[in-house]
Scaffold this motif. Structure first.
Motif, PDB file in Angstrom:
ATOM      1  N   UNK A 138       4.097 -21.172 -13.672  1.00  0.00           N
ATOM      2  CA  UNK A 138       3.215 -21.192 -14.844  1.00  0.00           C
ATOM      3  C   UNK A 138       2.071 -22.183 -14.699  1.00  0.00           C
ATOM      4  N   UNK A 139       2.159 -23.089 -13.733  1.00  0.00           N
ATOM      5  CA  UNK A 139       1.087 -24.074 -13.520  1.00  0.00           C
ATOM      6  C   UNK A 139       0.004 -23.567 -12.574  1.00  0.00           C
ATOM      7  N   UNK A 140       0.320 -22.530 -11.796  1.00  0.00           N
ATOM      8  CA  UNK A 140      -0.587 -22.112 -10.717  1.00  0.00           C
ATOM      9  C   UNK A 140      -1.936 -21.611 -11.227  1.00  0.00           C
ATOM     10  N   UNK A 141      -1.898 -20.691 -12.175  1.00  0.00           N
ATOM     11  CA  UNK A 141      -3.153 -20.081 -12.598  1.00  0.00           C
ATOM     12  C   UNK A 141      -4.019 -20.999 -13.465  1.00  0.00           C
ATOM     13  N   UNK A 142      -3.442 -21.855 -14.315  1.00  0.00           N
ATOM     14  CA  UNK A 142      -4.293 -22.835 -14.993  1.00  0.00           C
ATOM     15  C   UNK A 142      -5.075 -23.706 -14.014  1.00  0.00           C
ATOM     16  N   UNK A 143      -4.451 -24.057 -12.876  1.00  0.00           N
ATOM     17  CA  UNK A 143      -5.168 -24.803 -11.836  1.00  0.00           C
ATOM     18  C   UNK A 143      -6.257 -23.928 -11.228  1.00  0.00           C
ATOM     19  N   UNK A 144      -5.888 -22.685 -10.878  1.00  0.00           N
ATOM     20  CA  UNK A 144      -6.832 -21.779 -10.227  1.00  0.00           C
ATOM     21  C   UNK A 144      -8.030 -21.484 -11.128  1.00  0.00           C
ATOM     22  N   UNK A 145      -7.777 -21.370 -12.432  1.00  0.00           N
ATOM     23  CA  UNK A 145      -8.819 -21.035 -13.391  1.00  0.00           C
ATOM     24  C   UNK A 145      -9.959 -22.045 -13.415  1.00  0.00           C
ATOM     25  N   UNK A 146      -9.658 -23.290 -13.025  1.00  0.00           N
ATOM     26  CA  UNK A 146     -10.709 -24.316 -12.970  1.00  0.00           C
ATOM     27  C   UNK A 146     -11.737 -23.992 -11.893  1.00  0.00           C
ATOM     28  N   UNK A 148     -11.903 -20.672 -10.157  1.00  0.00           N
ATOM     29  CA  UNK A 148     -12.330 -19.269 -10.197  1.00  0.00           C
ATOM     30  C   UNK A 148     -12.057 -18.747 -11.598  1.00  0.00           C
ATOM     31  N   UNK A 149     -12.968 -18.974 -12.536  1.00  0.00           N
ATOM     32  CA  UNK A 149     -12.734 -18.528 -13.918  1.00  0.00           C
ATOM     33  C   UNK A 149     -12.820 -17.016 -14.044  1.00  0.00           C
ATOM     34  N   UNK A 150     -12.217 -16.505 -15.106  1.00  0.00           N
ATOM     35  CA  UNK A 150     -12.317 -15.078 -15.407  1.00  0.00           C
ATOM     36  C   UNK A 150     -11.247 -14.216 -14.786  1.00  0.00           C
ATOM     37  N   UNK A 151     -10.250 -14.818 -14.133  1.00  0.00           N
ATOM     38  CA  UNK A 151      -9.221 -14.018 -13.471  1.00  0.00           C
ATOM     39  C   UNK A 151      -8.347 -13.267 -14.473  1.00  0.00           C
ATOM     40  N   UNK A 152      -8.372 -13.708 -15.724  1.00  0.00           N
ATOM     41  CA  UNK A 152      -7.580 -13.022 -16.750  1.00  0.00           C
ATOM     42  C   UNK A 152      -8.174 -11.660 -17.113  1.00  0.00           C
ATOM     43  N   UNK A 153      -9.374 -11.373 -16.608  1.00  0.00           N
ATOM     44  CA  UNK A 153     -10.057 -10.123 -16.952  1.00  0.00           C
ATOM     45  C   UNK A 153      -9.767  -8.980 -15.985  1.00  0.00           C
ATOM     46  N   UNK A 154      -8.863  -9.225 -15.041  1.00  0.00           N
ATOM     47  CA  UNK A 154      -8.527  -8.178 -14.086  1.00  0.00           C
ATOM     48  C   UNK A 154      -7.078  -8.303 -13.648  1.00  0.00           C
ATOM     49  N   UNK A 155      -6.772  -7.723 -12.506  1.00  0.00           N
ATOM     50  CA  UNK A 155      -5.391  -7.696 -12.027  1.00  0.00           C
ATOM     51  C   UNK A 155      -5.277  -8.313 -10.639  1.00  0.00           C
ATOM     52  N   UNK A 194      -1.951 -12.502 -18.832  1.00  0.00           N
ATOM     53  CA  UNK A 194      -3.033 -11.905 -18.024  1.00  0.00           C
ATOM     54  C   UNK A 194      -3.002 -12.364 -16.572  1.00  0.00           C
ATOM     55  N   UNK A 195      -2.358 -13.508 -16.312  1.00  0.00           N
ATOM     56  CA  UNK A 195      -2.302 -14.018 -14.943  1.00  0.00           C
ATOM     57  C   UNK A 195      -1.183 -13.390 -14.117  1.00  0.00           C
ATOM     58  N   UNK A 196      -0.211 -12.753 -14.776  1.00  0.00           N
ATOM     59  CA  UNK A 196       0.837 -12.058 -14.013  1.00  0.00           C
ATOM     60  C   UNK A 196       0.736 -10.552 -14.229  1.00  0.00           C
ATOM     61  N   UNK A 197      -0.491 -10.093 -14.417  1.00  0.00           N
ATOM     62  CA  UNK A 197      -0.777  -8.676 -14.583  1.00  0.00           C
ATOM     63  C   UNK A 197      -1.064  -8.090 -13.200  1.00  0.00           C
ATOM     64  N   UNK A 198      -0.058  -7.440 -12.618  1.00  0.00           N
ATOM     65  CA  UNK A 198      -0.163  -6.959 -11.242  1.00  0.00           C
ATOM     66  C   UNK A 198      -0.401  -5.454 -11.195  1.00  0.00           C
ATOM     67  N   UNK A 199      -1.003  -4.989 -10.111  1.00  0.00           N
ATOM     68  CA  UNK A 199      -1.183  -3.551  -9.925  1.00  0.00           C
ATOM     69  C   UNK A 199       0.146  -2.864  -9.622  1.00  0.00           C
ATOM     70  N   UNK A 308     -14.221  -6.171  -5.979  1.00  0.00           N
ATOM     71  CA  UNK A 308     -14.307  -7.296  -6.923  1.00  0.00           C
ATOM     72  C   UNK A 308     -13.382  -8.458  -6.554  1.00  0.00           C
ATOM     73  N   UNK A 309     -12.733  -8.338  -5.391  1.00  0.00           N
ATOM     74  CA  UNK A 309     -11.772  -9.367  -4.969  1.00  0.00           C
ATOM     75  C   UNK A 309     -12.478 -10.689  -4.708  1.00  0.00           C
ATOM     76  N   UNK A 310     -11.907 -11.748  -5.286  1.00  0.00           N
ATOM     77  CA  UNK A 310     -12.511 -13.080  -5.145  1.00  0.00           C
ATOM     78  C   UNK A 310     -11.811 -13.931  -4.083  1.00  0.00           C
ATOM     79  N   UNK A 311     -10.537 -13.654  -3.819  1.00  0.00           N
ATOM     80  CA  UNK A 311      -9.827 -14.443  -2.799  1.00  0.00           C
ATOM     81  C   UNK A 311      -8.531 -13.744  -2.391  1.00  0.00           C
TER      82      UNK A 311
END
Length: 613
Positions: A138-146, A148-155, A194-199, A308-311
């Motif tokens: 649960x800590x990973x994506x809050x760190x990542x969001x700093x 690469x913002x906007x990751x909650x808008x995709x998968x 939104x951060x664990x929304x996988x394809x 649209x892949x960022x990383x």
């Protein structure tokens, strides 16, 4: 100041909030607090572990007598390896439910990729560890969001798989840590995030058939290609296997997308039902995928199909660094992100600077996860990627261990943990280098696993095991009056996918009858049969390792290797042939002198379970 919680759910509450921004803020504040007060948190973690386990047999056996202070703990408790625990672990595996290692019931065993006696190690765990692992996730994506913002808008398109499991004679499940997590309610019944929304639907991830799982996960990822903002797998090797699978099967996948009907080879009904909710006829998308996959070059294929892949989120530290060039090729140099550091024994920490270059990745150990100690490592210079660490420690070496906040910048250490699940001063086997600090908490570069010389995926082969395997194989040469003069090895991850072990052999041929190719193939198979169960599972079940190869080199090759090493500064008096090489010029030298090569003709024997059962 955050305390090491009496109830782990308190920590989860710290970072769970319906508002994403608030959740991220609280997660980052949690990291700030526990790293700023790292030593106080560590003292409380140790005291909590020891107080709740005061009556367990193992602690009483060593005379801790209910004490929970750090000084007594260090004085009376030995620093141990897996072999020191094997008798206790066997008792638990065989059904003894008394408090041997831990006050709380052992819920299952986690099978480590490290081996003991050729078999996976069995790591005891308790139910609450799932919550502790979930906290770290649960800590990973809050760190990542700093960064690469906007990751909650995709998968996220992640290739996640379960592996085989077994039951001990006492009825406990034994399985890899990620299989345990993916099969748990923490993963399967996770609330929407939104951060664990996988394809990939859960049914594809939990499918035991590796072909059907991979096929359906790729199909879903292609169907949702515009929504994908990040891609990944656990290890770099697993992600590359997915790309190679796409190379082989893109025509079938395109046909499914064109028609909206899944290939009949996918027979798992739960997978078909889950995929049917995603798969719709889309001839335009099928034409696009076909056009890109038909090109002669696959350079940048990831950015072409998933634009649209960022990383890419994969582990590329340690032995996985060998996959960086091919990942760069397939992705046109997308950032390679290593988010967290974990093992079967314990989850440790996370990368607070995720956009760092792979060579500069450092992990911050989260002080609430376990009690951490560090054994200084004094490295021997050599050509291998292995660091040799003594198996047992004398009294002086035991006293050298330092606490989390007392490590020194630039120094290398072997990690030692005391966990909530019953490991006390346990040597994990990872060698780390202090790279910096987050407040009072150190940040570490992962250097390597101690004593490991060869690794392709999750396999780990040490020098002794390799030596014994070669010794078994060369018995095939005796009847031809041939003998092995010298050998070395190489983990080849570039010429084949999946990668495979290569052994370079220099022979002395005294007989008049040439050694037939079939005999060298028998040598390959004998080596594979002699390697540990993790390697053999990778060959047979996971298909993550290719057939072993023996390359016969010209007479005098290893003299040339010694000359080259001495020209680079090695001491002629102390030089010994490296049992594994990875330095490109040395590999090129060896390959330039190959006269013949042979592959293992079939897979070695492997069955799920444990040989003692």
């Amino acid at each position: 100041m955050p305390e090491a919680p009496k109830d782990i759910s308190m920590v989860s509450d710290y970072v769970v909030d319906c508002n994403l921004s608030d959740t991220n803020t609280k997660a980052l504040q949690f990291i700030e607090d526990v790293t700023a007060n790292a030593d106080e948190v560590q003292k409380r973690v140790l005291a909590e572990i020891l107080s709740r386990s005061a009556q367990v047999e193992y602690l009483k056996r060593h005379g801790l007598n209910g004490r929970t202070d750090r000084e007594t703990f260090k004085k009376v408790m030995p620093v141990i390896t897996y072999e020191d625990l094997q008798t206790d672990i066997s008792r638990i595996a065989n059904g003894d439910t008394s408090q041997i290692l831990c006050a709380k019931p052992i819920s299952e065993f986690l099978t480590s990729s490290g081996t003991s006696g050729g078999e996976r190690k069995l790591m005891p765990t308790i139910e609450e560890e799932l919550e502790r692992r979930s906290l770290l996730y649960s800590l990973l994506m809050p760190v990542m969001n700093q960064f690469v913002p906007g990751l909650e808008n995709g998968k996220g398109m992640y290739f996640l798989f379960i592996k085989s499991e077994a039951k001990t004679p006492g009825g406990l499940v034994a399985r890899p840590v990620l299989t345990s997590y993916y099969k748990s309610s923490h993963f399967k019944e996770r609330p929407y995030d939104p951060y664990t929304n996988y394809t990939s639907p859960n049914e594809s991830i939990l499918c035991q058939d590796s072909y059907q799982s991979m096929y359906s996960q790729l199909l879903c990822g292609l169907c949702q290609n515009k929504e994908v903002l990040r891609v990944g797998a656990v290890f770099a090797s697993g992600f590359i296997r997915a790309i190679r699978f796409l190379e082989k099967h893109w025509a079938l996948l395109c046909n499914d997308i064109r028609t909206g009907i899944m290939d009949p080879q996918i027979t798992d009904s739960s997978v078909r039902d889950a995929v049917s909710k995603i798969l719709k006829p889309d001839p335009k998308l099928a034409d696009f995928i076909q056009a890109e996959c038909s090109r002669e070059s696959w350079r940048g294929i990831i950015t072409k199909l998933w634009s649209n892949t960022k990383y890419i989120d994969v582990i590329v530290t340690g032995t996985m660094s060998q996959y960086i060039p091919i990942l760069d090729y397939y992705s046109n140099g997308l950032p390679l992100i290593c988010t967290m550091y974990a093992s079967s024994e314990c989850y440790f920490g996370l990368n607070l600077k995720p956009l760092s270059k792979p060579s500069e990745v450092s992990y911050t150990l989260i002080p609430t996860m376990a009690y951490f100690e560090f054994l200084p490592v004094h490295r021997n210079n050599g050509v291998t990627n292995s660091i040799s660490v003594p198996k047992s420690l004398n009294e002086k070496e035991q006293k050298e261990l330092v606490d989390l906040v007392h490590v020194k910048l630039g120094q290398e250490y072997e990690l030692v943990v005391t966990t909530y699940a019953g490991l006390y001063r346990y040597r994990v086997g990872d060698v780390l280098r202090v790279a910096g600090f987050k407040n009072k908490a150190p940040q570490f570069n992962f250097i390597c696993r101690k004593n490991v010389v060869l690794s392709i995926d999750s396999d780990k082969t040490d020098e002794v095991e390799l030596q014994n395997s070669v010794k078994n194989a060369i018995t095939h040469l005796v009847q031809f009056d041939a003998s092995l003069i010298e050998y070395t090895s190489y983990a080849d991850t570039t010429t084949t996918i999946p990668g495979h072990y290569v052994l370079y052999w220099e022979l002395k041929l005294s007989g008049s009858t040439p050694v037939p190719p079939s005999v060298f193939e028998d040598c390959c198979l004998t080596i594979e049969e002699s390697l540990n169960s993790v390697y053999r599972q990778g060959r047979v079940s996971d298909k993550s390792i290719g057939p072993l190869e023996i390359k016969i080199v010209e007479t005098g090759t290893f003299d040339k290797l010694m000359d080259y090493s001495i020209s680079r500064g090695a001491s002629i008096n102390q030089y010994k042939t490296p049992r594994c090489v990875k330095f490109a010029p040395i590999v090129e030298l060896l390959n330039s002198r190959v006269v013949s090569n042979y592959f293992s003709p079939k897979c070695p024997r492997w069955v799920p379970g444990h040989k003692q059962w």
